[in-house]
Motif scaffolding. Structure first.
Motif, PDB file in Angstrom:
ATOM      1  N   UNK A  21      36.443  42.265  25.450  1.00 29.31           N
ATOM      2  CA  UNK A  21      36.258  41.720  26.893  1.00 29.31           C
ATOM      3  C   UNK A  21      35.898  40.125  26.603  1.00 29.31           C
ATOM      4  N   UNK A  22      34.860  39.725  25.511  1.00 29.25           N
ATOM      5  CA  UNK A  22      34.770  38.671  25.280  1.00 29.25           C
ATOM      6  C   UNK A  22      35.883  37.767  24.975  1.00 29.25           C
ATOM      7  N   UNK A  23      36.622  38.387  24.195  1.00 28.37           N
ATOM      8  CA  UNK A  23      38.001  37.660  23.686  1.00 28.37           C
ATOM      9  C   UNK A  23      38.905  37.255  24.921  1.00 28.37           C
ATOM     10  N   UNK A  24      38.921  38.249  25.555  1.00 29.41           N
ATOM     11  CA  UNK A  24      39.854  38.072  26.762  1.00 29.41           C
ATOM     12  C   UNK A  24      39.436  37.158  27.760  1.00 29.41           C
ATOM     13  N   UNK A  25      37.960  37.202  27.796  1.00 31.65           N
ATOM     14  CA  UNK A  25      37.322  36.179  28.628  1.00 31.65           C
ATOM     15  C   UNK A  25      37.691  34.752  28.257  1.00 31.65           C
ATOM     16  N   UNK A  26      37.899  34.428  26.899  1.00 32.05           N
ATOM     17  CA  UNK A  26      38.252  33.041  26.372  1.00 32.05           C
ATOM     18  C   UNK A  26      39.524  32.917  26.755  1.00 32.05           C
ATOM     19  N   UNK A  30      44.253  29.120  34.472  1.00 31.79           N
ATOM     20  CA  UNK A  30      45.008  29.003  35.708  1.00 31.79           C
ATOM     21  C   UNK A  30      45.630  30.501  36.008  1.00 31.79           C
ATOM     22  N   UNK A  31      46.482  30.757  35.050  1.00 35.36           N
ATOM     23  CA  UNK A  31      46.836  32.082  35.048  1.00 35.36           C
ATOM     24  C   UNK A  31      46.434  33.108  34.168  1.00 35.36           C
ATOM     25  N   UNK A  32      46.537  34.403  34.334  1.00 35.08           N
ATOM     26  CA  UNK A  32      45.731  35.295  33.384  1.00 35.08           C
ATOM     27  C   UNK A  32      46.492  35.961  32.527  1.00 35.08           C
ATOM     28  N   UNK A  33      45.930  36.652  31.459  1.00 37.59           N
ATOM     29  CA  UNK A  33      46.567  36.998  30.426  1.00 37.59           C
ATOM     30  C   UNK A  33      46.901  38.506  30.907  1.00 37.59           C
ATOM     31  N   UNK A  34      47.947  39.042  30.255  1.00 34.00           N
ATOM     32  CA  UNK A  34      48.142  40.477  30.417  1.00 34.00           C
ATOM     33  C   UNK A  34      47.717  41.037  29.368  1.00 34.00           C
ATOM     34  N   UNK A  35      46.988  42.287  29.584  1.00 30.27           N
ATOM     35  CA  UNK A  35      46.105  42.883  28.418  1.00 30.27           C
ATOM     36  C   UNK A  35      46.991  44.253  28.066  1.00 30.27           C
ATOM     37  N   UNK A 179      53.767  39.701  37.601  1.00 28.06           N
ATOM     38  CA  UNK A 179      53.579  38.332  37.384  1.00 28.06           C
ATOM     39  C   UNK A 179      52.831  37.668  38.601  1.00 28.06           C
ATOM     40  N   UNK A 180      53.124  37.945  39.879  1.00 24.98           N
ATOM     41  CA  UNK A 180      52.215  37.496  41.020  1.00 24.98           C
ATOM     42  C   UNK A 180      50.827  37.737  40.898  1.00 24.98           C
ATOM     43  N   UNK A 181      50.386  38.887  40.236  1.00 25.09           N
ATOM     44  CA  UNK A 181      48.936  39.015  39.954  1.00 25.09           C
ATOM     45  C   UNK A 181      48.211  38.018  38.730  1.00 25.09           C
ATOM     46  N   UNK A 182      49.201  37.908  37.800  1.00 23.10           N
ATOM     47  CA  UNK A 182      48.731  36.757  36.894  1.00 23.10           C
ATOM     48  C   UNK A 182      48.802  35.476  36.970  1.00 23.10           C
ATOM     49  N   UNK A 183      49.703  35.138  37.851  1.00 29.19           N
ATOM     50  CA  UNK A 183      49.561  33.729  38.402  1.00 29.19           C
ATOM     51  C   UNK A 183      48.605  33.609  39.547  1.00 29.19           C
ATOM     52  N   UNK A 184      48.142  34.592  40.172  1.00 28.93           N
ATOM     53  CA  UNK A 184      46.855  34.379  41.040  1.00 28.93           C
ATOM     54  C   UNK A 184      45.564  34.633  40.169  1.00 28.93           C
ATOM     55  N   UNK A 185      45.483  34.646  38.864  1.00 26.45           N
ATOM     56  CA  UNK A 185      44.373  34.501  38.090  1.00 26.45           C
ATOM     57  C   UNK A 185      43.627  35.954  37.798  1.00 26.45           C
ATOM     58  N   UNK A 186      44.308  37.275  38.076  1.00 30.37           N
ATOM     59  CA  UNK A 186      43.963  38.426  37.974  1.00 30.37           C
ATOM     60  C   UNK A 186      44.499  38.888  36.442  1.00 30.37           C
ATOM     61  N   UNK A 187      43.494  39.305  35.778  1.00 32.51           N
ATOM     62  CA  UNK A 187      43.952  39.847  34.406  1.00 32.51           C
ATOM     63  C   UNK A 187      44.335  41.480  34.779  1.00 32.51           C
ATOM     64  N   UNK A 188      45.555  41.724  34.395  1.00 31.07           N
ATOM     65  CA  UNK A 188      46.031  43.156  34.475  1.00 31.07           C
ATOM     66  C   UNK A 188      45.869  43.853  33.124  1.00 31.07           C
TER      67      UNK A 188
END
Length: 465
Positions: A21-26, A30-35, A179-188
């Motif tokens: 979780x700490x790695x992902x947070x870093x 503006x766009x979120x990573x896909x995990x 893609x819309x979720x990632x572009x909205x800054x939501x980590x999937x």
């Protein structure tokens, strides 16, 4: 933004997930990573075991393993989740999945048959457990996160156990759902390894397929990179269990990584390379236990490789144990055509792949690792030639840049093999690897001698760390 894939050891328990979780947070910008996550370490093996226990009518053992899986995830939840209502809902989900596993066990026991389709259904629960817990923990810690069932987006053919993606459908699903979720800054947060066919039945991409899932998603979403988080610092010059002083490779090509994967290196699943190569998406192999380590970059970008590849440079040594050598001899080979076609048709008919081959005027030697149909293979080959088999062999593969055309490299390799009997040699089929076969009893001696020959004085360079 990257696609971040975490292997089983990276999400093994509550402490490991907290670190993830700490790695992902870093990585959240503006766009979120896909995990993409694997099952917790060891869980898939238990699911395989309980499925086969059910097929062999040893249900008490199967239910015992099911309970072990349930208990493991309950412990992770209790150690990781602080909110009581969230813990309760996750426990309910674990109970639901466990009930479904137990229902599958009963069904297989009644039918007395374990089909690839049913086995895929068993397999899928490992990733479903781990990703639900990881996503919930991220939400609890204030990270905008959504859990996604990969079976909604990764659509495959009907080849259960070794499914391949239907690219156009998967592309459309990713563009509309993810893609819309990632572009909205939501980590999937989603699962590696699993998908579904057009009928909605669960499929899997084969063992190690979580890497493949990440590569598929990264390529189709046109991500900046694919990160493979594991429990080693990157791709190493050799297996550190055999050579503790193995060094980290900073950069290597896709071709070099593919050769290493095929010949036994455990860092990457071979199929991972293909979507990344096609779309030229760089792949980083990193250590979730030491995220500060730079890891290994795998790329074909000439700018990133500038100064990192030198003709004749050995990059790494891989090996494959448990090989059987099949020697086929016949004077009918001499001056005739079609003989080798007949030989390889035998292996095709017996669904057995060949790892390495070496030929002369009147003989051909080859190695296989899957000996399931060996007796039938021998009987079939005897129609064409004399056959003998040697067991307990190992392939050693030396991988590097332009080894075939570099004078002196082969000499150094085989000079290092003093006192080791070499049974087969394969050089020339690939520009970047020299392979040979030896007895398993000589494997450790051979690998250590090679590593000493090529890497004893290498450190702090642009290529090795």
């Amino acid at each position: 933004m990257p696609v971040m894939k975490f292997g089983g050891t990276s999400v093994a328990d509550a402490a490991a997930m907290e670190n993830v979780i700490n790695i992902i947070r870093g990585e959240i910008k503006e766009t979120a990573p896909l995990v993409v996550s694997s099952a917790c370490s060891g869980i898939t093996n238990k699911l395989v075991a309980l499925a086969h226990d059910a097929a062999e009518e040893t249900c008490p053992e199967a239910f015992s393993l099911s309970n072990e899986i349930k208990t493991h995830h309950q412990t992770v939840i209790d150690d990781l989740i602080q909110t009581e209502s969230l813990r309760k809902s996750l426990h309910e989900l674990v109970n639901k999945y466990t009930d479904e596993i137990n229902t599958l066990i009963k069904g297989v026991d009644i039918v007395g048959e374990l089909t690839p389709r049913t086995l895929d259904a068993f397999y899928s629960y490992g990733e479903l457990f781990s990703t639900n817990i990881l996503a919930a923990a991220m939400q609890e810690r204030g990270i905008k996160t959504e859990w996604l069932d990969a079976r909604q987006v990764l659509i495959t053919d009907d080849n259960f156990g070794q499914a391949q993606p239907l690219w156009d459908i998967t592309q459309e699903n990713l563009n509309t759902v993810v893609l819309p979720k990632l572009e909205a800054g939501i980590v999937v947060v989603t699962q590696g390894f699993i998908g579904s066919n057009r009928a909605g039945k669960t499929t899997t991409l084969g063992r190690g397929g979580s890497d493949y899932s990440a590569a598929i998603f990264g390529a189709l979403l046109n991500r900046a990179s694919i990160q493979i988080w594991t429990d080693v610092d990157g791709v190493l010059t050799c297996d550190p269990r055999m050579v503790p002083e193995a060094k980290r490779l900073k950069v290597m090509t896709f071709s070099e990584a593919a050769e290493l994967s095929y010949f036994g290196a455990k860092v990457l699943h071979p199929s991972t390379i293909h979507p990344a190569v096609k779309n030229n998406v760089p792949v980083y192999v990193k250590n979730s236990k030491r995220p500060e380590s730079e890891g290994t970059l795998i790329t074909n970008d000439p700018e990133l490789l500038k100064g990192m590849t030198v003709s004749g440079m050995v990059k790494s040594i891989a090996y494959k144990k448990a090989q059987s050598i099949i020697n086929v001899r016949s004077t009918n080979m001499l001056g005739t055509y079609g003989f080798l076609a007949d030989v390889f048709r035998v292996f095709a008919d017996n669904e057995t792949s060949v790892d390495m081959i070496s030929t002369s005027e009147v003989s051909v030697s080859l190695t296989i690792s899957n000996t399931k149909n060996l007796n039938q293979i021998i009987e079939d080959l005897k129609h064409y030639a004399e056959v003998d088999v040697e067991h307990n062999a190992a392939i050693v593969c030396v991988v590097g840049d332009k080894l075939r055309s570099s004078a002196g490299v082969a000499g150094r390799i085989f000079n290092a093999m003093h006192g080791v009997n070499i049974r087969m040699i394969s050089q020339g089929a690939s520009e970047i690897n020299v392979g040979f076969v030896i007895s398993e009893k000589d494997l450790e001696k051979a690998v250590k001698a090679l590593h000493n020959e090529f890497f004893s004085e290498v450190s702090g360079s642009d290529v090795f760390a």
